[in-house]
Design an enzyme around this catalytic site. Structure first.
Site, short mmCIF file in Angstrom:
data_model
loop_
_atom_site.label_atom_id
_atom_site.label_comp_id
_atom_site.label_asym_id
_atom_site.label_seq_id
_atom_site.Cartn_x
_atom_site.Cartn_y
_atom_site.Cartn_z
N TYR A 57 0.84 -1.10 0.01
CA TYR A 57 -0.16 -0.26 0.09
C TYR A 57 0.90 1.34 -0.17
O TYR A 57 1.68 1.50 0.63
CB TYR A 57 -0.79 0.04 1.26
CG TYR A 57 -1.60 1.31 1.45
CD1 TYR A 57 -2.69 1.80 0.48
CD2 TYR A 57 -1.46 2.26 2.37
CE1 TYR A 57 -3.41 2.87 0.48
CE2 TYR A 57 -2.01 3.47 2.36
CZ TYR A 57 -3.27 3.87 1.39
OH TYR A 57 -3.74 5.06 1.45
N HIS A 63 -3.87 16.18 -2.65
CA HIS A 63 -4.39 16.32 -1.47
C HIS A 63 -4.12 17.64 -0.96
O HIS A 63 -4.84 18.16 0.11
CB HIS A 63 -3.70 15.43 -0.63
CG HIS A 63 -4.07 13.82 -0.79
ND1 HIS A 63 -4.33 13.35 -1.95
CD2 HIS A 63 -4.32 12.99 0.17
CE1 HIS A 63 -4.67 12.06 -1.65
NE2 HIS A 63 -4.71 12.09 -0.37
N ASN A 95 0.66 11.41 5.84
CA ASN A 95 0.07 10.87 6.96
C ASN A 95 0.43 11.28 8.44
O ASN A 95 1.66 11.37 8.67
CB ASN A 95 0.25 9.46 6.76
CG ASN A 95 -0.90 8.79 5.98
OD1 ASN A 95 -1.15 7.33 5.96
ND2 ASN A 95 -1.62 9.35 5.27
N TYR A 136 -19.36 31.96 45.53
CA TYR A 136 -18.59 30.73 44.91
C TYR A 136 -17.61 31.02 44.01
O TYR A 136 -16.46 30.69 43.81
CB TYR A 136 -19.48 29.72 44.07
CG TYR A 136 -20.62 28.99 44.84
CD1 TYR A 136 -20.65 29.06 46.20
CD2 TYR A 136 -21.58 28.03 44.26
CE1 TYR A 136 -21.79 28.38 46.93
CE2 TYR A 136 -22.34 27.41 45.11
CZ TYR A 136 -22.27 27.42 46.43
OH TYR A 136 -23.33 26.81 46.97
N ARG A 155 -14.84 31.86 46.67
CA ARG A 155 -14.56 30.71 47.56
C ARG A 155 -14.35 29.52 46.69
O ARG A 155 -13.50 28.77 47.39
CB ARG A 155 -15.88 30.54 48.50
CG ARG A 155 -15.85 29.38 49.59
CD ARG A 155 -17.03 29.31 50.49
NE ARG A 155 -18.27 29.97 50.04
CZ ARG A 155 -19.47 29.44 50.21
NH1 ARG A 155 -19.38 28.07 50.57
NH2 ARG A 155 -20.27 30.16 49.76
N PHE A 209 -2.65 6.91 12.33
CA PHE A 209 -2.93 8.46 11.95
C PHE A 209 -4.22 9.05 12.37
O PHE A 209 -4.51 10.11 12.29
CB PHE A 209 -3.02 8.57 10.50
CG PHE A 209 -3.87 7.44 9.83
CD1 PHE A 209 -5.33 7.40 9.96
CD2 PHE A 209 -3.37 6.57 8.88
CE1 PHE A 209 -6.06 6.40 9.62
CE2 PHE A 209 -4.02 5.13 8.37
CZ PHE A 209 -5.44 5.32 8.54
N GLU A 251 -12.79 5.73 4.84
CA GLU A 251 -12.41 6.47 5.98
C GLU A 251 -13.59 6.93 6.63
O GLU A 251 -14.21 7.90 6.67
CB GLU A 251 -11.53 7.85 5.71
CG GLU A 251 -10.45 7.46 5.13
CD GLU A 251 -9.62 8.62 4.41
OE1 GLU A 251 -9.96 9.69 4.58
OE2 GLU A 251 -8.47 8.34 3.97
#
Length: 508
Positions: free
Chosen positions: A56, A86, A198, A282, A285, A331, A416
């Site tokens: 791959y 990409h 990646n 509060y 405190r 990844f 994905e």
């Protein structure tokens, strides 16, 4: 300017080291051991690329195209096409410190020796970092699936002489930036494009700088709260060790201890020992409980980041021992996404309680001080709208606290099918940090006015030092003026680190 040397090996990078490089304050080099690991990893990739067995990303397509075999003659074009296709990011470029951090983090992952990158390609990345060639990386476009694909592709464009880069802060075409720095682009070989895109380094770059800033803001919240406490003549008793010891959360204990240190030397506390008030609100405190919980959330986020910045997040991973190249899912950005959501929520708690303290200061029914801390109130509105601004920032921060880590939009034709939205979480966390800084600046500004009304009686050493520093830049408000200028002045004291240094010196 002298810059110390930082050696990276993929295993020992600290968050503080990343900040140093983000500020361009260090020279980065590989350790000799790391160089050997990178070479061995590359040798295995070369052997696989020379063979006929499908692997791959080396001799196949990517994502849902993983079953498509690529001819050996096309392997270089495959890697180049990966980077070009990409690089689909949009929006504002990452600020230079974040982009430098991104480049460093990618170098650190490659230095581990599980990526299969060539040493000369990694050396180009290091040379870019050291010679201030910083890729232009758009902020938007990552879903944190195969990591931060789009941002990392924009980073990698510069390696091949495409895209844009900043050279010494000036934006220009990447090839021109490389030439000015005396560098040359590379031609990517098998797997190198995939090795560059990646990973979770974009979300980690934003996240690391966010984390370090958030930790400073947690300290700042204690300083601001101590100033308000003294301005409102609040009790110091809720911070005694015995109360914290019977509910021993580490963040609560740390916050209470810090408040006790800040309040040492207070004369104001002596003025109301026998007052009729039984309990403070509060927001005063419960500072150890609320600020402490924020510290605990940030401690979780730090632990995740410290692991992630030294992790191998490629796919596939190259294991020289065992002679294997294996696809997995390192990844995936889910750990970072969750951590950044927690950081945003922690910061919003700090701004939320700060805004309530500002309300205590400006509301005469609560403070026993002039309305909105104005002199001649009515004619003057004082700090009325400063509280409104703080409320607006808190409201927007709460919207930004919607968790990105539980969201997912499948991509890559369903391959994905679960994504992390880690970059989204980091970017909105960064925005929350900006808002929190401003809310705390508003509290410090308003509390300084309250402390003016208490003079000549002095506050504890920490709030006194902060008050005096603010007054060296921002005068007491005698009549209405443009408050935004005062807020900006206090923000500058925070961003420059001067306020922290002054308070630290006064309480040492």
């Amino acid at each position: 300017m002298y810059r110390p040397r930082l050696l990276i090996d993929g295993d020992t990078l600290r968050l503080e080291d990343i900040l140093q490089v983000a500020r361009n304050e260090a020279i980065v080099q590989l350790t000799p051991e790391s160089e050997a690991c990178v070479k061995a990893s590359r040798d295995l990739v070369d052997r696989v690329a020379a063979g006929d067995t499908p692997a791959y990303g080396i001799n196949t397509g990517f994502g849902t195209l993983a079953e498509v075999r690529i001819d050996k003659k096309d392997l270089r074009e495959l890697q180049r096409n990966l980077i070009l296709s990409h690089a689909a990011g949009v929006g504002t470029p990452m600020p230079l410190p974040e982009a430098r951090a991104l480049l460093l983090l990618r170098c650190n992952v490659l230095a581990k020796g599980f990526s299969g990158i060539r040493l000369e390609t990694l050396q180009l990345a290091l040379d870019m970092l050291n010679k201030d060639v910083v890729p232009v990386v758009p902020e938007r476009g990552s879903v944190g699936a195969s990591g931060d694909l789009a941002p990392l592709a924009h980073l990698a464009l510069v390696f091949i002489g495409e895209g844009e880069a900043f050279y010494q802060g000036q934006r220009m075409p990447a090839r021109q930036a490389l030439e000015r720095a005396g560098l040359k682009p590379v031609v990517l070989e098998a797997k190198e494009g995939l090795a560059l895109v990646n990973g979770t380094q974009a979300m980690c770059a934003v996240g690391t700088l966010l984390q370090l800033r958030a930790e400073s803001l947690a300290t700042l919240a204690d300083i601001a709260g101590s100033m308000t406490l003294e301005g409102l003549l609040g009790s110091h008793k809720p911070f005694i060790p015995e109360i914290q010891d019977v509910r021993p959360h580490e963040g609560q204990k740390a916050c209470a201890a810090h408040l006790r240190t800040l309040l040492v030397g207070s004369d104001l506390v002596e003025t109301h020992i026998n007052c009729s008030k039984v309990q403070d609100p509060y927001s005063l405190r419960c500072m150890p409980q609320v600020h402490g919980a924020a510290r605990e959330g940030l401690a979780f986020a730090r632990r995740i980041l410290e692991v992630e910045v030294n992790s191998a997040t490629d796919n596939p991973l190259v294991f020289v021992e065992g002679n294997r190249i294996v696809s997995g899912g390192n990844f995936h950005g889910q750990p970072i996404s969750l951590a950044m959501d927690v950081a945003a929520m922690a910061l919003t708690q700090l701004s939320s309680i700060s805004e309530r303290r500002v309300e205590q200061l400006v509301n005469p029914a609560l403070s026993n001080l002039p309305a909105f801390l104005a002199k001649n109130s009515g004619l003057n509105s004082g700090f009325m709208i400063a509280q409104v601004t703080s409320a607006a920032l808190v409201a927007e921060s709460r919207v930004l606290c919607h968790p990105a880590s539980v969201d997912s939009i499948p991509s890559s034709a369903g391959r994905e099918d679960h994504v992390s939205m880690g970059m989204t979480a980091a970017l909105k966390g960064r925005q929350v940090a900006d808002f929190t800084r401003t809310c705390l600046a508003i509290e410090i500004l308003v509390a300084s006015q309250a402390l003016d009304f208490r003079l000549p009686v002095k506050a504890g050493r920490g709030p006194r030092a902060a008050h005096e520093l603010v007054r060296s830049r921002v005068p007491t408000m005698e009549k209405d003026r443009e408050i935004h200028r005062d807020i900006e002045a206090v923000c500058e004291l925070i961003d420059s680190g001067e306020l922290f240094r002054v308070v630290r010196a006064a309480t040492a």
